[in-house]
Motif scaffolding. Structure first.
Motif, short mmCIF file in Angstrom:
data_model
loop_
_atom_site.label_atom_id
_atom_site.label_comp_id
_atom_site.label_asym_id
_atom_site.label_seq_id
_atom_site.Cartn_x
_atom_site.Cartn_y
_atom_site.Cartn_z
N PHE A 114 -2.80 -10.18 -11.83
CA PHE A 114 -2.11 -9.62 -10.80
C PHE A 114 -2.80 -8.35 -10.25
O PHE A 114 -2.40 -7.78 -9.37
N LEU A 115 -3.91 -8.03 -11.03
CA LEU A 115 -4.52 -6.77 -10.62
C LEU A 115 -5.05 -6.76 -9.21
O LEU A 115 -4.86 -5.51 -8.54
N PRO A 116 -5.75 -7.90 -8.74
CA PRO A 116 -6.24 -7.70 -7.38
C PRO A 116 -5.30 -7.58 -6.36
O PRO A 116 -5.22 -7.13 -5.29
N PHE A 117 -3.68 -8.01 -6.58
CA PHE A 117 -2.64 -7.64 -5.66
C PHE A 117 -2.30 -6.19 -5.80
O PHE A 117 -1.80 -5.57 -4.94
N LEU A 118 -2.39 -5.50 -6.93
CA LEU A 118 -2.13 -4.07 -7.25
C LEU A 118 -2.80 -3.11 -6.57
O LEU A 118 -2.61 -2.11 -6.10
N SER A 119 -4.36 -3.63 -6.47
CA SER A 119 -5.40 -2.60 -5.99
C SER A 119 -6.26 -3.35 -5.03
O SER A 119 -6.73 -4.56 -5.20
N ALA A 120 -6.98 -2.46 -4.21
CA ALA A 120 -8.51 -3.23 -3.97
C ALA A 120 -9.45 -2.94 -4.87
O ALA A 120 -10.02 -1.77 -4.70
N THR A 121 -9.74 -3.66 -5.70
CA THR A 121 -10.68 -3.56 -7.04
C THR A 121 -11.99 -3.21 -6.55
O THR A 121 -12.48 -2.40 -7.46
N ASN A 122 -12.49 -3.60 -5.43
CA ASN A 122 -13.84 -3.19 -5.01
C ASN A 122 -13.81 -1.71 -4.81
O ASN A 122 -14.78 -1.13 -4.67
N ARG A 123 -12.60 -1.05 -4.53
CA ARG A 123 -12.68 0.32 -4.15
C ARG A 123 -12.37 1.37 -5.44
O ARG A 123 -12.46 2.69 -5.56
N LEU A 124 -12.32 0.57 -6.78
CA LEU A 124 -12.24 1.29 -7.97
C LEU A 124 -13.24 1.09 -8.65
O LEU A 124 -14.19 0.12 -8.82
N THR A 125 -13.47 2.05 -9.52
CA THR A 125 -14.80 2.28 -10.55
C THR A 125 -14.18 1.14 -11.79
O THR A 125 -12.81 1.27 -11.94
N PRO A 126 -14.89 0.71 -12.63
CA PRO A 126 -14.72 0.13 -13.89
C PRO A 126 -13.57 0.77 -14.58
O PRO A 126 -12.60 0.38 -15.17
N GLU A 127 -13.80 2.02 -14.85
CA GLU A 127 -12.92 3.03 -15.46
C GLU A 127 -11.67 3.21 -15.05
O GLU A 127 -10.59 3.12 -15.56
N ASP A 128 -11.54 3.34 -13.51
CA ASP A 128 -10.18 3.31 -12.67
C ASP A 128 -9.51 2.11 -12.87
O ASP A 128 -8.12 2.00 -12.97
N ARG A 129 -10.33 1.09 -13.00
CA ARG A 129 -9.51 -0.28 -13.14
C ARG A 129 -8.81 -0.43 -14.60
O ARG A 129 -7.62 -1.04 -14.45
N ARG A 130 -9.65 -0.03 -15.54
CA ARG A 130 -9.17 0.02 -16.91
C ARG A 130 -7.82 0.91 -16.99
O ARG A 130 -6.71 0.59 -17.46
N THR A 131 -7.91 2.09 -16.22
CA THR A 131 -6.69 3.08 -16.57
C THR A 131 -5.39 2.46 -15.81
O THR A 131 -4.39 2.48 -16.14
N LEU A 132 -5.72 1.76 -14.42
CA LEU A 132 -4.61 1.00 -13.76
C LEU A 132 -3.98 -0.05 -14.74
O LEU A 132 -2.79 -0.05 -14.81
N LEU A 133 -4.89 -0.84 -15.30
CA LEU A 133 -4.27 -1.93 -15.88
C LEU A 133 -3.87 -1.42 -17.35
O LEU A 133 -2.58 -2.06 -17.70
N THR A 134 -4.21 -0.50 -17.96
CA THR A 134 -3.53 0.01 -19.17
C THR A 134 -2.02 0.63 -18.84
O THR A 134 -1.25 0.61 -19.57
N GLY B 186 -5.85 -1.07 -0.78
CA GLY B 186 -4.90 -1.88 -1.38
C GLY B 186 -3.53 -1.03 -1.65
O GLY B 186 -3.32 -0.04 -0.86
N HIS B 187 -2.68 -1.87 -2.44
CA HIS B 187 -1.54 -1.46 -2.76
C HIS B 187 -1.48 -0.05 -3.49
O HIS B 187 -0.75 0.86 -2.99
N ALA B 188 -2.07 0.07 -4.55
CA ALA B 188 -2.28 1.33 -5.42
C ALA B 188 -3.30 2.05 -4.87
O ALA B 188 -4.18 2.56 -5.25
N ALA B 189 -2.96 2.69 -3.54
CA ALA B 189 -3.99 3.45 -2.95
C ALA B 189 -4.68 4.64 -3.37
O ALA B 189 -5.66 5.17 -3.16
N LEU B 190 -3.68 5.30 -3.98
CA LEU B 190 -3.77 6.86 -4.34
C LEU B 190 -4.75 7.00 -5.51
O LEU B 190 -5.13 8.17 -5.75
N ILE B 191 -5.04 5.81 -6.12
CA ILE B 191 -6.06 5.59 -7.23
C ILE B 191 -7.56 5.63 -6.73
O ILE B 191 -8.30 5.75 -7.82
N GLU B 192 -7.59 5.65 -5.53
CA GLU B 192 -8.95 4.98 -5.07
C GLU B 192 -9.67 6.41 -4.82
O GLU B 192 -9.42 7.13 -4.06
N ALA B 193 -10.91 6.51 -5.37
CA ALA B 193 -11.53 7.95 -5.41
C ALA B 193 -11.97 8.10 -3.77
O ALA B 193 -12.03 9.52 -3.61
N GLU B 194 -12.17 7.31 -3.03
CA GLU B 194 -12.67 7.39 -1.67
C GLU B 194 -11.28 7.81 -0.75
O GLU B 194 -11.85 8.34 0.14
#
Length: 247
Positions: free
Chosen positions: A129-149, A218-226
């Motif tokens: 469900f991670l792609p539904f929670l965020s626009a994964t292309n807008r997250l760094t690998p580290e931020d994707r791990r942070t979101l998932l964790t 995406g949905h979890a917009a505020l974690i996007e660095a841009e």
């Protein structure tokens, strides 16, 4: 006497931790002070209990103009808290508010299946469900791990309880009480909820609202660095540059 620097109170999404706001905190530092509500991952309080937590957080910072900012689940809480005590908040910001959840029949049906999943399966499902929670292309690998964790910290029963709270969130008849200036941010790439339609729907019913569509978020917009929440607050006069404040 009110402080020149407003206090931005962030109400987090379904995880409740407040840990996913880190990208925005340093960008906001020039304009306001920031504090985040942290709801224990095993907390299953009802809406009145959560409103009390918000009130306690604000009471710890007396004499401040408050910008209440809610994201997703936190958007529901922000609306309910502001309706309960509108005089406490100077501005309201809603980012992909989950106020449309109760109208999404297919999601509500799907949520019932979560109750049948063992905890380990839910941990695996979080990856799916991670792609539904965020626009994964807008997250760094580290931020994707942070979101998932962070998402994995919350138990199945807590998730089910908070989804039920979202189902109960019906503020339609009380939106007129939200007379403070309100900024509504909707992610066009939100694959979880129809956030663009929802913020436009809310804007038609709130007394003093303005809308910004986030074209790539995406949905979890505020974690996007841009994404720069501070820039939007500055654009609409919710905060001021330091040079524009009186000394």
């Amino acid at each position: 006497m009110l402080s020149e620097r407003p206090l931005l109170v962030y109400l987090p999404g379904l995880d409740g931790t407040g840990k996913l706001f880190f990208q925005q905190e340093f960008k906001l530092a020039a304009y306001c002070d920031v504090t985040a509500l942290s709801i224990p991952v095993d907390d299953r309080g009802e809406w009145p209990d959560l409103i009390e937590r918000v009130d306690e957080l604000i009471a710890a910072h007396p004499g401040r103009r408050v910008i209440l900012c809610g994201e997703s689940f936190g958007g529901c809480l922000a609306m309910i808290a502001a309706i309960a005590r509108p005089e406490a908040f100077d501005r309201l910001v809603l980012v992909n508010p989950a106020t449309s959840w109760r109208r999404q029949t297919w999601l509500n049906q799907g949520a019932r299946w979560l109750a049948l999943l063992p905890a380990v399966s839910l941990q695996v499902a979080a990856v799916v469900f991670l792609p539904f929670l965020s626009a994964t292309n807008r997250l760094t690998p580290e931020d994707r791990r942070t979101l998932l964790t962070t998402v994995r910290l919350v138990s199945r029963d807590t998730i089910l309880h908070r989804l039920e709270l979202m189902q109960q969130c019906d503020c339609d008849g009380q939106l007129h009480r939200l007379s403070m200036p309100t900024l509504l941010l909707g992610g066009r790439m939100d694959r979880l909820l129809p956030s663009v339609q929802e913020v436009r729907w809310l804007a038609e019913r709130l007394p003093d609202a303005r809308v910004e569509i986030l074209p790539y978020s995406g949905h979890a917009a505020l974690i996007e660095a841009e994404l720069d929440l501070g820039a939007y607050l500055l654009k609409y006069g919710f905060v001021r540059k330091p040079s524009e404040r009186t000394s």
